[in-house]
Design a protein around this motif. Structure first.
Motif, PDB file in Angstrom:
ATOM      1  N   ASN A  89      -1.115 -12.095 -15.651  1.00 18.60           N
ATOM      2  CA  ASN A  89      -0.141 -13.072 -16.122  1.00 18.60           C
ATOM      3  C   ASN A  89       1.280 -12.705 -15.740  1.00 18.60           C
ATOM      4  O   ASN A  89       2.219 -12.870 -16.498  1.00 18.60           O
ATOM      5  N   GLY A  90       1.435 -12.175 -14.532  1.00 18.48           N
ATOM      6  CA  GLY A  90       2.778 -11.855 -14.035  1.00 18.48           C
ATOM      7  C   GLY A  90       3.223 -10.483 -14.427  1.00 18.48           C
ATOM      8  O   GLY A  90       3.176  -9.555 -13.630  1.00 18.48           O
ATOM      9  N   SER A  91       3.638 -10.305 -15.640  1.00 18.81           N
ATOM     10  CA  SER A  91       4.194  -9.022 -16.069  1.00 18.81           C
ATOM     11  C   SER A  91       3.112  -8.025 -16.451  1.00 18.81           C
ATOM     12  O   SER A  91       3.401  -6.848 -16.645  1.00 18.81           O
ATOM     13  N   ALA A  92       1.862  -8.490 -16.553  1.00 16.00           N
ATOM     14  CA  ALA A  92       0.804  -7.592 -17.004  1.00 16.00           C
ATOM     15  C   ALA A  92       0.480  -6.519 -15.970  1.00 16.00           C
ATOM     16  O   ALA A  92       0.082  -5.424 -16.297  1.00 16.00           O
ATOM     17  N   GLN A  93       0.671  -6.830 -14.694  1.00 18.89           N
ATOM     18  CA  GLN A  93       0.348  -5.881 -13.638  1.00 18.89           C
ATOM     19  C   GLN A  93       1.571  -5.624 -12.777  1.00 18.89           C
ATOM     20  O   GLN A  93       2.309  -6.546 -12.428  1.00 18.89           O
ATOM     21  N   GLU A  94       1.786  -4.354 -12.466  1.00 18.52           N
ATOM     22  CA  GLU A  94       2.893  -3.978 -11.593  1.00 18.52           C
ATOM     23  C   GLU A  94       2.525  -4.264 -10.141  1.00 18.52           C
ATOM     24  O   GLU A  94       1.464  -3.876  -9.678  1.00 18.52           O
ATOM     25  N   LEU A  95       3.397  -4.956  -9.427  1.00 20.64           N
ATOM     26  CA  LEU A  95       3.161  -5.203  -8.014  1.00 20.64           C
ATOM     27  C   LEU A  95       3.475  -3.954  -7.212  1.00 20.64           C
ATOM     28  O   LEU A  95       4.346  -3.166  -7.562  1.00 20.64           O
ATOM     29  N   PHE A  96       2.739  -3.774  -6.119  1.00 24.93           N
ATOM     30  CA  PHE A  96       2.920  -2.600  -5.271  1.00 24.93           C
ATOM     31  C   PHE A  96       4.240  -2.717  -4.513  1.00 24.93           C
ATOM     32  O   PHE A  96       4.545  -3.743  -3.909  1.00 24.93           O
ATOM     33  N   ASP A  97       5.022  -1.639  -4.534  1.00 27.79           N
ATOM     34  CA  ASP A  97       6.307  -1.595  -3.845  1.00 27.79           C
ATOM     35  C   ASP A  97       6.162  -0.736  -2.593  1.00 27.79           C
ATOM     36  O   ASP A  97       6.013   0.484  -2.671  1.00 27.79           O
ATOM     37  N   ALA A  98       6.207  -1.370  -1.438  1.00 28.63           N
ATOM     38  CA  ALA A  98       6.015  -0.656  -0.177  1.00 28.63           C
ATOM     39  C   ALA A  98       7.301  -0.041   0.359  1.00 28.63           C
ATOM     40  O   ALA A  98       7.249   0.761   1.297  1.00 28.63           O
ATOM     41  N   ALA A  99       8.449  -0.398  -0.222  1.00 30.64           N
ATOM     42  CA  ALA A  99       9.740   0.044   0.325  1.00 30.64           C
ATOM     43  C   ALA A  99       9.868   1.566   0.418  1.00 30.64           C
ATOM     44  O   ALA A  99      10.313   2.086   1.456  1.00 30.64           O
ATOM     45  N   PRO A 100       9.491   2.329  -0.627  1.00 34.66           N
ATOM     46  CA  PRO A 100       9.625   3.793  -0.515  1.00 34.66           C
ATOM     47  C   PRO A 100       8.798   4.377   0.617  1.00 34.66           C
ATOM     48  O   PRO A 100       9.222   5.337   1.278  1.00 34.66           O
ATOM     49  N   TYR A 101       7.639   3.805   0.881  1.00 30.02           N
ATOM     50  CA  TYR A 101       6.779   4.312   1.954  1.00 30.02           C
ATOM     51  C   TYR A 101       7.353   3.962   3.325  1.00 30.02           C
ATOM     52  O   TYR A 101       7.256   4.763   4.260  1.00 30.02           O
ATOM     53  N   ARG A 102       7.961   2.796   3.427  1.00 28.39           N
ATOM     54  CA  ARG A 102       8.610   2.436   4.700  1.00 28.39           C
ATOM     55  C   ARG A 102       9.768   3.380   4.996  1.00 28.39           C
ATOM     56  O   ARG A 102       9.994   3.760   6.146  1.00 28.39           O
ATOM     57  N   ARG A 103      10.495   3.755   3.954  1.00 21.23           N
ATOM     58  CA  ARG A 103      11.609   4.694   4.161  1.00 21.23           C
ATOM     59  C   ARG A 103      11.093   6.043   4.649  1.00 21.23           C
ATOM     60  O   ARG A 103      11.670   6.653   5.557  1.00 21.23           O
ATOM     61  N   LYS A 104      10.012   6.515   4.035  1.00 23.53           N
ATOM     62  CA  LYS A 104       9.441   7.797   4.468  1.00 23.53           C
ATOM     63  C   LYS A 104       8.953   7.730   5.913  1.00 23.53           C
ATOM     64  O   LYS A 104       9.126   8.669   6.679  1.00 23.53           O
ATOM     65  N   ILE A 105       8.334   6.607   6.263  1.00 27.54           N
ATOM     66  CA  ILE A 105       7.855   6.444   7.637  1.00 27.54           C
ATOM     67  C   ILE A 105       9.027   6.418   8.611  1.00 27.54           C
ATOM     68  O   ILE A 105       8.991   7.046   9.675  1.00 27.54           O
ATOM     69  N   ASP A 106      10.092   5.702   8.255  1.00 27.24           N
ATOM     70  CA  ASP A 106      11.269   5.627   9.120  1.00 27.24           C
ATOM     71  C   ASP A 106      11.919   6.997   9.305  1.00 27.24           C
ATOM     72  O   ASP A 106      12.456   7.304  10.373  1.00 27.24           O
ATOM     73  N   GLU A 107      11.874   7.822   8.248  1.00 26.53           N
ATOM     74  CA  GLU A 107      12.460   9.164   8.347  1.00 26.53           C
ATOM     75  C   GLU A 107      11.698  10.026   9.346  1.00 26.53           C
ATOM     76  O   GLU A 107      12.288  10.876  10.019  1.00 26.53           O
ATOM     77  N   GLY A 108      10.411   9.823   9.454  1.00 24.27           N
ATOM     78  CA  GLY A 108       9.599  10.526  10.449  1.00 24.27           C
ATOM     79  C   GLY A 108       9.642  12.038  10.335  1.00 24.27           C
ATOM     80  O   GLY A 108       9.770  12.741  11.339  1.00 24.27           O
ATOM     81  N   LYS A 109       9.489  12.569   9.120  1.00 25.11           N
ATOM     82  CA  LYS A 109       9.568  14.016   8.919  1.00 25.11           C
ATOM     83  C   LYS A 109       8.202  14.706   8.953  1.00 25.11           C
ATOM     84  O   LYS A 109       8.122  15.909   8.755  1.00 25.11           O
ATOM     85  N   GLY A 110       7.148  13.940   9.170  1.00 26.08           N
ATOM     86  CA  GLY A 110       5.813  14.542   9.169  1.00 26.08           C
ATOM     87  C   GLY A 110       5.500  15.238  10.474  1.00 26.08           C
ATOM     88  O   GLY A 110       4.947  14.636  11.388  1.00 26.08           O
ATOM     89  N   ASN A 111       5.849  16.492  10.595  1.00 28.70           N
ATOM     90  CA  ASN A 111       5.675  17.210  11.859  1.00 28.70           C
ATOM     91  C   ASN A 111       4.979  18.556  11.668  1.00 28.70           C
ATOM     92  O   ASN A 111       5.258  19.503  12.388  1.00 28.70           O
TER      93      ASN A 111
END
Length: 259
Positions: A89-111
Motif C-alpha cells: 500500500n505504498g508506504s508499507a514497503q521500502e522501494l529499492f534505491d539504486a543510487a548508492p550502488y551507481r555511485r560505487k560503480i562510478d567510483e570504480g575502486k574495486g581493484n
C-alpha cells in the motif's frame, strides 16, 4: 410456519456463512501463495544484490555491473507487484534505491588482485556464479544481447580465474618465504590445477603454468624464494581484517586453509 419454511430459514443463513468462510479461506490461500511467490522473487533480488556488492568490491568492469544493477532494480519492482494489494500500500514497503550502488560503480575502486583466504575464494565462486546465472536470464529476456552476455561471461570467468590463481600463488609465496616447502608446493599445485582445468584459452595461460612449475622446482633446488607483489597484496588484505591493535574485525572469518 411450516417445517420446510423453518428449515429453509435456518439453513440459508448457515449456508451463506459457510460460503463466506470458504471464499475468505480461498482469498487467504491466494494471498499466501502471492506472498510466497513475492518472497522468492525478493530472495533472488537480495542474492543478486549481494553478488553485485562483492563484484563492485573486487573488480571495476562498470558495464557488466550496471547491467546487473538494472536487473536487481527490475526484480525488486517485480517483488512489489507480486505482493497482495493489502500488503503493498505504498508506504508499507521500502522501494529499492539504486543510487548508492551507481555511485560505487562510478567510483570504480574495486581493484583487488587477490582474495583474503580460501573461504573468500569459495564465496567469490558462489557470487560470480550468481552473476553468470543472471546474465543467462537477462539474455533470454532480451535485456542484454547475446553478444554482450558472451563477452560478460568470458570476462567474469577469466577475472575469477586470475584472482583464484593469484591468491593461491600468493599463499604459496608466503609459505615459501617462511620455509614451509610442503604448504607452498600444495598452493602452487592448486593454482596450476585450476589453470590446466580451465576450459577457455587466453594468451597468458601457458606462461602462468610454466611460472608455477618454476616456482615449485625452485623450492627443492635452492632457488630464490618468491616474495613479490602478490605476497604483499595478500598480506595487505589480511592486515585489513584487523583493527589498529591487531584484533580481528571478523573473528569468524578465519579457518584452516585446505585443498
Amino acid at each position: 410456519m411450516s417445517a420446510i419454511g423453518l428449515i429453509v430459514a435456518i439453513a440459508l443463513p448457515v449456508a451463506l456463512i459457510l460460503f463466506g468462510l470458504v471464499m475468505a479461506g480461498r482469498r487467504q490461500q491466494a494471498q499466501q501463495a502471492q506472498r510466497l511467490q513475492a518472497r522468492a522473487v525478493k530472495q533472488g533480488a537480495d542474492d543478486l544484490l549481494e553478488a553485485l556488492e562483492f563484484l563492485i568490491l573486487v573488480d571495476n568492469f562498470k558495464e557488466v555491473q550496471l547491467a546487473v544493477l538494472e536487473r536487481v532494480e527490475q526484480l525488486y519492482v517485480v517483488y512489489q507487484e507480486a505482493l497482495p494489494k493489502k500488503d503493498n500500500n505504498g508506504s508499507a514497503q521500502e522501494l529499492f534505491d539504486a543510487a548508492p550502488y551507481r555511485r560505487k560503480i562510478d567510483e570504480g575502486k574495486g581493484n583487488r588482485r587477490v582474495l583474503k583466504s580460501d573461504r573468500e575464494i569459495r564465496f567469490a565462486r558462489r557470487q560470480f556464479g550468481r552473476i553468470l546465472k543472471a546474465l543467462n536470464v537477462m539474455a533470454r529476456k532480451k535485456l542484454i544481447s547475446e553478444a554482450a552476455m558472451m563477452e560478460y561471461r568470458r570476462y567474469l570467468r577469466l577475472t575469477l580465474l586470475e584472482k583464484e590463481v593469484d591468491t593461491y600463488t600468493a599463499q604459496g609465496d608466503v609459505a615459501a618465504g617462511r620455509g614451509d616447502v610442503i604448504t607452498a608446493t600444495n598452493y602452487y599445485k592448486a593454482a596450476k590445477k585450476i589453470l590446466i582445468e580451465f576450459d577457455l584459452q587466453y594468451p597468458e595461460k601457458n606462461q602462468r603454468i610454466r611460472d608455477l612449475t618454476q616456482r615449485t622446482a625452485s623450492l627443492y633446488n635452492g632457488g630464490e624464494k618468491k616474495e613479490g607483489s602478490l605476497a604483499q597484496a595478500l598480506s595487505k588484505e589480511i592486515k585489513d581484517e584487523h583493527d589498529p591493535f591487531g584484533i580481528p574485525t571478523n573473528p569468524n572469518a578465519s579457518e584452516k586453509r585446505k585443498f
